[in-house]
Design an enzyme around this catalytic site. Sequence first.
Site, PDB file in Angstrom:
ATOM      1  N   CYS A  38       0.834  -1.207   0.000  1.00  0.00           N
ATOM      2  CA  CYS A  38       0.000   0.000   0.000  1.00  0.00           C
ATOM      3  C   CYS A  38       0.867   1.255   0.000  1.00  0.00           C
ATOM      4  CB  CYS A  38      -0.927  -0.008   1.205  1.00  0.00           C
ATOM      5  SG  CYS A  38      -2.030  -1.433   1.217  1.00  0.00           S
ATOM      6  N   TYR A  79       0.849   3.938  -3.168  1.00  0.00           N
ATOM      7  CA  TYR A  79       0.586   5.366  -3.026  1.00  0.00           C
ATOM      8  C   TYR A  79       1.778   6.188  -3.507  1.00  0.00           C
ATOM      9  CZ  TYR A  79      -3.973   5.506  -0.744  1.00  0.00           C
ATOM     10  OH  TYR A  79      -5.325   5.445  -0.497  1.00  0.00           O
ATOM     11  N   GLU A  91      -6.477  -3.311  -1.683  1.00  0.00           N
ATOM     12  CA  GLU A  91      -6.309  -1.899  -2.042  1.00  0.00           C
ATOM     13  C   GLU A  91      -7.025  -1.598  -3.359  1.00  0.00           C
ATOM     14  OE1 GLU A  91      -5.507   1.698  -1.189  1.00  0.00           O
ATOM     15  OE2 GLU A  91      -4.165   0.392  -0.057  1.00  0.00           O
TER      16      GLU A  91
END
Length: 617
Positions: free
Chosen positions: A185, A189, A258
């Site tokens: 994750c 990002y 996600e």
Amino acid sequence: MRWFLRNPIKTSLNLSITTPSSLIPMASSIHSNSETGLARRFWIKFTRQSIFATYTPFTIALASGNLTIDSFRHYIAQDVHFLRAFAQAYELAEECADDDDAKLGISQLRKSVLGELKMHDSLAQEWGLDLAQEHSINSATVKYTDFLLATASGKIEGLKGPGKLATPFEKTKIAAYTLGAMAPCMRLYAFLGKRFKELLDSNESSHPYNKWIDNYSSDDFQASALQTEDLLDKLSVSLTGEELDVIEKLYYQALKLEIDFFSAQPLFQPTIVPLTKGHKPEEDRLIIFSDFDLTCTVVDSSAILAEIAIVTAPKSDQNQPEDQIVRMSSSDLRSTWDFLSKQYTEEYEQCIESIMPSDTLSCFDYKELSVALEKLSKFENTANNRVIESGVLKGINLEDIKRAGERLILHDGCTNFFQGIVKNENLNANVHVLSYCWCGDLIRSAFSSADLNELNVHANEFTYEGSVSTGEIVKKVESPIDKVEAFRNILKNCNDDKKRLTVYIGDSVGDLLCLLEADVGIVIGSSSSLRRIGTQFGISFVPLFSGLVKKQKEYIEGSTSNWKGLSGILYTVSSWAEVHAFILDFLLQEVAIQRYGVILISGCAVTRVSAISWNFQ
């Protein structure tokens, strides 16, 4: 017919009639490089999942800057729950780590998350959002946070409960598992932040979500993502292979959750993706066209066919039965093939140079390009005649061809994409493969092994005596001109009043005319000759993601997708995952409906956006 060997097979392959798979090269494992860290290897292995996250309607709209305020508010509220779980997970991981440096690193990461929460508070104030009262946590968010906190608490299938982890070393495993569930994750990002930042104009300070992009593209956040990965690598050094497998599964699960998280974000606007969002089977027809050699395959089919001929040919000292087709010996076949390959490669390059205009055209000129490619078509015809006259393709058994096709390695994601098209009952779709391949049986066999018998194959064909090739080729598609004529004929035979959307996927100069005539032309791979010729004739090559973000910026409610052929624009991708995510990402959205109760209309999670019509030929 692009039949030259990019990487000629120089060693004799041990092909047997019962095990012809030996002629197919094995893909190298991404885990073979011990110098690459564990987290980096996982990120590379699961690139396909990161691409699906990148191409969700939500992320495309966010990158473009026209994501509605309501959607962004909802996302920020959900992300706050995410970040609070991250902070708690880091705290639990710090308690489990037995190394002072690891404890300090995890503590620093937790402080970064707390700083990120402050940034979200700032965004909430900027957008007038009361995080304490608005937007209850949705199911997609709950699934990830529950997964993460369960992992950080040691509640992992097959492991001891946290209370029974007696030694510091056993607890350290939990710290490694936790970071394994967080690293993807963080990396995702960081990846999205940098990618969005690269698309901003230098003077584009007006992007409404600039603060969000600045945060995740910043050096500080990039460093935090790298630090998480470094800590995962360090904590995993002493783990067994079985324990590393557990981390890999956690990493994959986190990345998948996600994607679900992004897919579940509600949208209150029309979006440019997925391409089929407005598809109505009773009114619309989706037609997918694809090249085969090196677009779908790892190895050019001519190399496979030639190698079958060489390794099954008689030795020079063997007598051949009188009732069989007379063949060259294997050594003569190899030398003949090597000569033909070298001759083709040299003359192909000369032909490409001869059709290049002296100056780059100021604007796209399809007619001039067509005239130039007629010269290439004549060259391909001459080259194929040489192959037929040489006799190198004589005596190949049809069963060997079919078995080789069944074991032919296709690019990752290729068969998944085609299965997603033809197996979906909600699409009125057809797939046509247009190929220079000498033998359509090889192509049909390659796809039938993946249960893709519905694909329509348009290629050249061997002639046989019984089940043995005569060396002759029935020429059907051997040049750029042949391909585009086959393309046009297929469309002419669609005798209905349905609106058509055509997509062509290819990788070489021979695909150029079809790529340009299709409503959407997608170039996969990095053929230098294709790009050189295309650029000289005024064609623009645009990375698919940036092209979609640009279209999304221009996309307003009530407008059409406006995909039209002969625009002079071709979209480039590095993998089939991008093609799949662009065209069929609505499948993920349907999963979101089932799992999270999100209402979707025309690919948008809303209740007030009407269906968006296609604008095709």
